[in-house]
Design a protein around this motif. Sequence first.
Motif, mmCIF file in Angstrom:
data_model
loop_
_atom_site.group_PDB
_atom_site.id
_atom_site.type_symbol
_atom_site.label_atom_id
_atom_site.label_comp_id
_atom_site.label_asym_id
_atom_site.label_seq_id
_atom_site.Cartn_x
_atom_site.Cartn_y
_atom_site.Cartn_z
ATOM 1 N N ARG A 29 0.828 -1.207 0.000
ATOM 2 C CA ARG A 29 0.000 0.000 0.000
ATOM 3 C C ARG A 29 0.868 1.266 0.000
ATOM 4 O O ARG A 29 0.606 2.209 -0.727
ATOM 5 N N VAL A 30 1.931 1.265 0.804
ATOM 6 C CA VAL A 30 2.774 2.461 0.928
ATOM 7 C C VAL A 30 3.664 2.659 -0.297
ATOM 8 O O VAL A 30 3.888 3.798 -0.728
ATOM 9 N N THR A 31 4.151 1.562 -0.882
ATOM 10 C CA THR A 31 5.104 1.676 -1.989
ATOM 11 C C THR A 31 4.447 1.604 -3.363
ATOM 12 O O THR A 31 5.112 1.840 -4.367
ATOM 13 N N GLY A 32 3.206 1.231 -3.416
ATOM 14 C CA GLY A 32 2.543 1.147 -4.709
ATOM 15 C C GLY A 32 2.698 -0.195 -5.385
ATOM 16 O O GLY A 32 2.687 -0.275 -6.614
ATOM 17 N N GLY A 33 2.891 -1.264 -4.615
ATOM 18 C CA GLY A 33 2.905 -2.582 -5.231
ATOM 19 C C GLY A 33 4.020 -3.500 -4.787
ATOM 20 O O GLY A 33 3.911 -4.712 -4.947
ATOM 21 N N LYS A 34 5.103 -2.976 -4.244
ATOM 22 C CA LYS A 34 6.188 -3.853 -3.799
ATOM 23 C C LYS A 34 5.753 -4.578 -2.523
ATOM 24 O O LYS A 34 5.049 -4.018 -1.691
ATOM 25 N N THR A 35 6.189 -5.821 -2.366
ATOM 26 C CA THR A 35 5.781 -6.590 -1.195
ATOM 27 C C THR A 35 6.959 -7.023 -0.324
ATOM 28 O O THR A 35 6.777 -7.770 0.627
ATOM 29 N N SER A 36 8.160 -6.548 -0.637
ATOM 30 C CA SER A 36 9.336 -6.903 0.144
ATOM 31 C C SER A 36 10.134 -5.642 0.457
ATOM 32 O O SER A 36 10.365 -4.802 -0.428
ATOM 33 N N LYS A 39 13.247 -4.878 -1.684
ATOM 34 C CA LYS A 39 13.061 -4.340 -3.042
ATOM 35 C C LYS A 39 12.778 -2.834 -3.036
ATOM 36 O O LYS A 39 12.673 -2.224 -4.084
ATOM 37 N N CYS A 40 12.624 -2.247 -1.846
ATOM 38 C CA CYS A 40 12.244 -0.833 -1.728
ATOM 39 C C CYS A 40 13.450 0.094 -1.829
ATOM 40 O O CYS A 40 14.572 -0.274 -1.475
ATOM 41 N N THR A 41 13.185 1.317 -2.269
ATOM 42 C CA THR A 41 14.213 2.357 -2.281
ATOM 43 C C THR A 41 14.299 2.959 -0.879
ATOM 44 O O THR A 41 13.459 2.694 -0.014
ATOM 45 N N LEU A 42 15.312 3.790 -0.679
ATOM 46 C CA LEU A 42 15.472 4.459 0.617
ATOM 47 C C LEU A 42 14.243 5.302 0.956
ATOM 48 O O LEU A 42 13.772 5.291 2.100
ATOM 49 N N GLU A 43 13.728 6.021 -0.024
ATOM 50 C CA GLU A 43 12.565 6.871 0.213
ATOM 51 C C GLU A 43 11.342 6.050 0.595
ATOM 52 O O GLU A 43 10.570 6.431 1.475
ATOM 53 N N GLU A 44 11.167 4.918 -0.081
ATOM 54 C CA GLU A 44 10.038 4.051 0.240
ATOM 55 C C GLU A 44 10.171 3.462 1.640
ATOM 56 O O GLU A 44 9.187 3.381 2.395
ATOM 57 N N LEU A 45 11.394 3.073 2.024
ATOM 58 C CA LEU A 45 11.614 2.546 3.363
ATOM 59 C C LEU A 45 11.325 3.611 4.424
ATOM 60 O O LEU A 45 10.742 3.321 5.478
ATOM 61 N N GLU A 46 11.732 4.837 4.132
ATOM 62 C CA GLU A 46 11.428 5.946 5.056
ATOM 63 C C GLU A 46 9.919 6.126 5.185
ATOM 64 O O GLU A 46 9.403 6.364 6.282
ATOM 65 N N ILE A 48 7.600 3.826 4.744
ATOM 66 C CA ILE A 48 7.072 2.694 5.509
ATOM 67 C C ILE A 48 7.318 2.915 7.002
ATOM 68 O O ILE A 48 6.421 2.726 7.830
ATOM 69 N N LYS A 49 8.518 3.335 7.319
ATOM 70 C CA LYS A 49 8.872 3.578 8.728
ATOM 71 C C LYS A 49 7.992 4.677 9.320
ATOM 72 O O LYS A 49 7.499 4.555 10.449
ATOM 73 N N GLU A 50 7.776 5.732 8.573
ATOM 74 C CA GLU A 50 6.915 6.823 9.038
ATOM 75 C C GLU A 50 5.487 6.340 9.254
ATOM 76 O O GLU A 50 4.831 6.702 10.243
ATOM 77 N N TYR A 51 4.995 5.514 8.355
ATOM 78 C CA TYR A 51 3.654 4.944 8.519
ATOM 79 C C TYR A 51 3.590 4.111 9.801
ATOM 80 O O TYR A 51 2.617 4.179 10.548
ATOM 81 N N MET A 52 4.637 3.347 10.060
ATOM 82 C CA MET A 52 4.669 2.538 11.276
ATOM 83 C C MET A 52 4.670 3.413 12.531
ATOM 84 O O MET A 52 4.036 3.068 13.527
ATOM 85 N N HIS A 53 5.352 4.538 12.469
ATOM 86 C CA HIS A 53 5.330 5.474 13.604
ATOM 87 C C HIS A 53 3.918 5.993 13.831
ATOM 88 O O HIS A 53 3.472 6.125 14.973
ATOM 89 N N GLN A 54 3.214 6.266 12.762
ATOM 90 C CA GLN A 54 1.835 6.734 12.882
ATOM 91 C C GLN A 54 0.932 5.652 13.464
ATOM 92 O O GLN A 54 -0.077 5.968 14.095
ATOM 93 N N GLN A 55 1.303 4.395 13.280
ATOM 94 C CA GLN A 55 0.510 3.281 13.788
ATOM 95 C C GLN A 55 0.874 2.883 15.218
ATOM 96 O O GLN A 55 0.267 1.983 15.772
ATOM 97 N N GLY A 56 1.897 3.544 15.797
ATOM 98 C CA GLY A 56 2.248 3.265 17.187
ATOM 99 C C GLY A 56 3.647 2.745 17.428
ATOM 100 O O GLY A 56 4.027 2.494 18.569
#
Length: 134
Positions: A29-36, A39-46, A48-56
């Motif tokens: 959902r965050v990266t637009g289709g990648k599931t691993s 396989k993510c870029t640095l920006e995508e990993l950031e 994902i991490k930010e989304y996780m912070h928003q989730q607690g």
Amino acid sequence: MKNRLISAVKAGQAVLGWDDATYRSVIARVTGGKTSSTKCTLEELESIKEYMHQQGFPRKTKKHGRRPNVAMTRKAVLDKIEALLTDAGRPWQYAEGLAAHMYKQHIIEWLTDEQLHGVMVALVNDARRRKRTP
């Protein structure tokens, strides 16, 4: 840097208690289709991490400063200083400021045993003063 972000994302998965399916759907959902995460870029990993912070997933903060590293013989006094600082909601820089004011030495590790004890006594007196004041 990428490996650190992947580790942080995996730690976030564990802290949030996500199973593999949930984890992969969030990445997709965050990266637009990648599931691993590999396989993510640095920006995508950031992202994902930010989304996780928003989730607690808690952010790693250093609001209380670095704990000094002292010999085992002085550890008990340092533990008491740390407890007094925590109780007062003050950072380690407060103890360093006391040491600088009292002994002209702002590095806790360089204080003598007597000076370290003096900083602890000053913090005990401060705690008593705070308890008297309404």
